[in-house]
Design an enzyme around this catalytic site. Sequence first.
Site, PDB file in Angstrom:
ATOM      1  N   THR A 199       0.831  -1.204   0.000  1.00 51.53           N
ATOM      2  CA  THR A 199       0.000   0.000   0.000  1.00 51.53           C
ATOM      3  C   THR A 199       0.866   1.255   0.000  1.00 51.53           C
ATOM      4  O   THR A 199       1.985   1.223   0.500  1.00 51.53           O
ATOM      5  CB  THR A 199      -0.849  -0.043   1.291  1.00 51.53           C
ATOM      6  OG1 THR A 199      -1.726  -1.134   1.194  1.00 51.53           O
ATOM      7  CG2 THR A 199      -1.606   1.233   1.549  1.00 51.53           C
ATOM      8  N   ARG A 227     -13.938  -7.741  -0.496  1.00 52.70           N
ATOM      9  CA  ARG A 227     -13.222  -7.463   0.762  1.00 52.70           C
ATOM     10  C   ARG A 227     -12.664  -6.029   0.717  1.00 52.70           C
ATOM     11  O   ARG A 227     -12.064  -5.598  -0.248  1.00 52.70           O
ATOM     12  CB  ARG A 227     -12.077  -8.451   0.941  1.00 52.70           C
ATOM     13  CG  ARG A 227     -11.234  -8.235   2.211  1.00 52.70           C
ATOM     14  CD  ARG A 227     -10.027  -7.362   1.961  1.00 52.70           C
ATOM     15  NE  ARG A 227      -9.132  -7.291   3.114  1.00 52.70           N
ATOM     16  CZ  ARG A 227      -8.075  -6.479   3.202  1.00 52.70           C
ATOM     17  NH1 ARG A 227      -7.786  -5.686   2.209  1.00 52.70           N
ATOM     18  NH2 ARG A 227      -7.312  -6.471   4.261  1.00 52.70           N
ATOM     19  N   VAL A 228     -12.871  -5.312   1.789  1.00 54.19           N
ATOM     20  CA  VAL A 228     -12.311  -3.967   1.905  1.00 54.19           C
ATOM     21  C   VAL A 228     -11.437  -3.936   3.151  1.00 54.19           C
ATOM     22  O   VAL A 228     -11.851  -4.406   4.209  1.00 54.19           O
ATOM     23  CB  VAL A 228     -13.433  -2.913   2.003  1.00 54.19           C
ATOM     24  CG1 VAL A 228     -12.845  -1.532   2.266  1.00 54.19           C
ATOM     25  CG2 VAL A 228     -14.265  -2.897   0.719  1.00 54.19           C
ATOM     26  N   GLY A 229     -10.234  -3.390   3.003  1.00 55.40           N
ATOM     27  CA  GLY A 229      -9.312  -3.312   4.139  1.00 55.40           C
ATOM     28  C   GLY A 229      -9.420  -1.982   4.868  1.00 55.40           C
ATOM     29  O   GLY A 229     -10.441  -1.289   4.792  1.00 55.40           O
ATOM     30  N   ASP A 230      -8.350  -1.638   5.561  1.00 50.92           N
ATOM     31  CA  ASP A 230      -8.363  -0.417   6.373  1.00 50.92           C
ATOM     32  C   ASP A 230      -8.098   0.847   5.577  1.00 50.92           C
ATOM     33  O   ASP A 230      -8.470   1.944   6.016  1.00 50.92           O
ATOM     34  CB  ASP A 230      -7.274  -0.525   7.458  1.00 50.92           C
ATOM     35  CG  ASP A 230      -5.887  -0.683   6.828  1.00 50.92           C
ATOM     36  OD1 ASP A 230      -5.725  -1.582   5.962  1.00 50.92           O
ATOM     37  OD2 ASP A 230      -4.974   0.086   7.183  1.00 50.92           O
ATOM     38  N   GLY A 251      -0.484  -2.446   6.198  1.00 54.04           N
ATOM     39  CA  GLY A 251      -0.340  -3.695   6.929  1.00 54.04           C
ATOM     40  C   GLY A 251      -1.593  -4.538   6.794  1.00 54.04           C
ATOM     41  O   GLY A 251      -2.406  -4.315   5.898  1.00 54.04           O
ATOM     42  N   GLY A 253      -4.913  -5.300   7.027  1.00 49.88           N
ATOM     43  CA  GLY A 253      -6.023  -4.381   7.210  1.00 49.88           C
ATOM     44  C   GLY A 253      -7.051  -4.764   8.256  1.00 49.88           C
ATOM     45  O   GLY A 253      -7.596  -3.900   8.953  1.00 49.88           O
TER      46      GLY A 253
HETATM   47  N1  ASP Z   1      -3.637  -2.338   4.557  1.00 54.55           N
HETATM   48  C1  ASP Z   1      -3.905  -2.875   3.254  1.00 54.55           C
HETATM   49  C2  ASP Z   1      -5.165  -3.705   3.302  1.00 54.55           C
HETATM   50  O1  ASP Z   1      -5.356  -4.436   4.244  1.00 54.55           O
HETATM   51  C3  ASP Z   1      -2.807  -3.704   2.717  1.00 54.55           C
HETATM   52  C4  ASP Z   1      -1.425  -3.136   2.824  1.00 54.55           C
HETATM   53  O2  ASP Z   1      -1.186  -2.183   3.538  1.00 54.55           O
HETATM   54  O3  ASP Z   1      -0.535  -3.640   2.151  1.00 54.55           O
HETATM   55  O4  ASP Z   1      -5.928  -3.655   2.370  1.00 54.55           O
END
Ligand code: ASP
Length: 333
Positions: A199, A227-230, A251, A253
């Site tokens: 990211t 799926r949606v992350g942070d 990281g 998420g």
């Molecule tokens: N934080 C991102 C997610 O979980 C992934 C990443 O930071 O590499 O979608």
Amino acid sequence: MLVVALASTAAFAQSATITTLSKGTRPIMLVIHGGAGTILKANMTDEQEKQYRDALTQALQTGHAVLARGGSSLDAVEATVRVLEDNPLFNAGKGAVFTHEGRNELDASIMDGATRKAGAVAGVTIIRNPISAARAVMEKSPHVMMVGKGAELFATKMGLEIVDPSYFWTERRWKALQQELTGKPQAELAPASEKKFGTVGAVALDQAGNLAAATSTGGMTDKQYGRVGDSPIIGAGTFAENESCAVSATGHGEFFIRWTVAYDIAALMKYRGLTVQQAADEVINKKLKTAGGEGGVIALDRNGNFATPFNSEGMYRGWIGSDGKATVKIYKE
Ligand code: ASP
């Protein structure tokens, strides 16, 4: 009486800062990340390392140019993240990782520390620069977050650049998905860090003393549909308010959402009086580490103090201040 005395000292301190501001001596600062994960020097060739360093430096210089000419922190973080989105080295925009079904579903968010306005898009597949779509949601709609088809329609209507989903296809990310699906290493797969994380994000302080934060991602390799992350969640992957700090995370998420990482750092500064370094460290190296949540953040306060803690092997990161000297780091050092 004591309270009154303290209050007036605080008021004086604040007005002194404002006087300095009007003289134009306010520092500018830009801090960026290009993802955290198992990034080890042993897994990286000199050539690969140079590519990352050059890309991060280019992004830093782009954002710095905006800040140095008096541009806003919002403009700076958007411009910086667009450079990283356009570079296939990073898991955002071109270079996004693949879902289990072999699609690229992108998430991004942006926040203005002066107004607490924020914008986000999630699960988009045809917007070349999701960070600009997030900004359009913030500035041109009454909403904070739009997802999927609706977000894409909105971005199209706003005149943002639309691409065919195949624009996001890259061989390296495809191989990473095959590796994840088959459990077998794929030849010429780029650094192990590419497996999941990567990211991108930026936090900035402008000459007017305003903070902003932006984050953009393809999410995690092999994620399930929808799926949606942070990264597009305000308070988890992105947060900015002038009163405390600007934060962009990278990281795993699911952990960053459940630990409301970005806002927790701001809250520790506001309610417990921690410095940006102490607050960011506490969340990343204590709370998240104990929980098993891998990743890191960049966090910046209104005085230009910043922290870049991560509990993984490495994190692509860099910063540039008023002197225009770019610093880039990758490993633990
Ligand atoms: N934080 C991102 C997610 O979980 C992934 C990443 O930071 O590499 O979608």
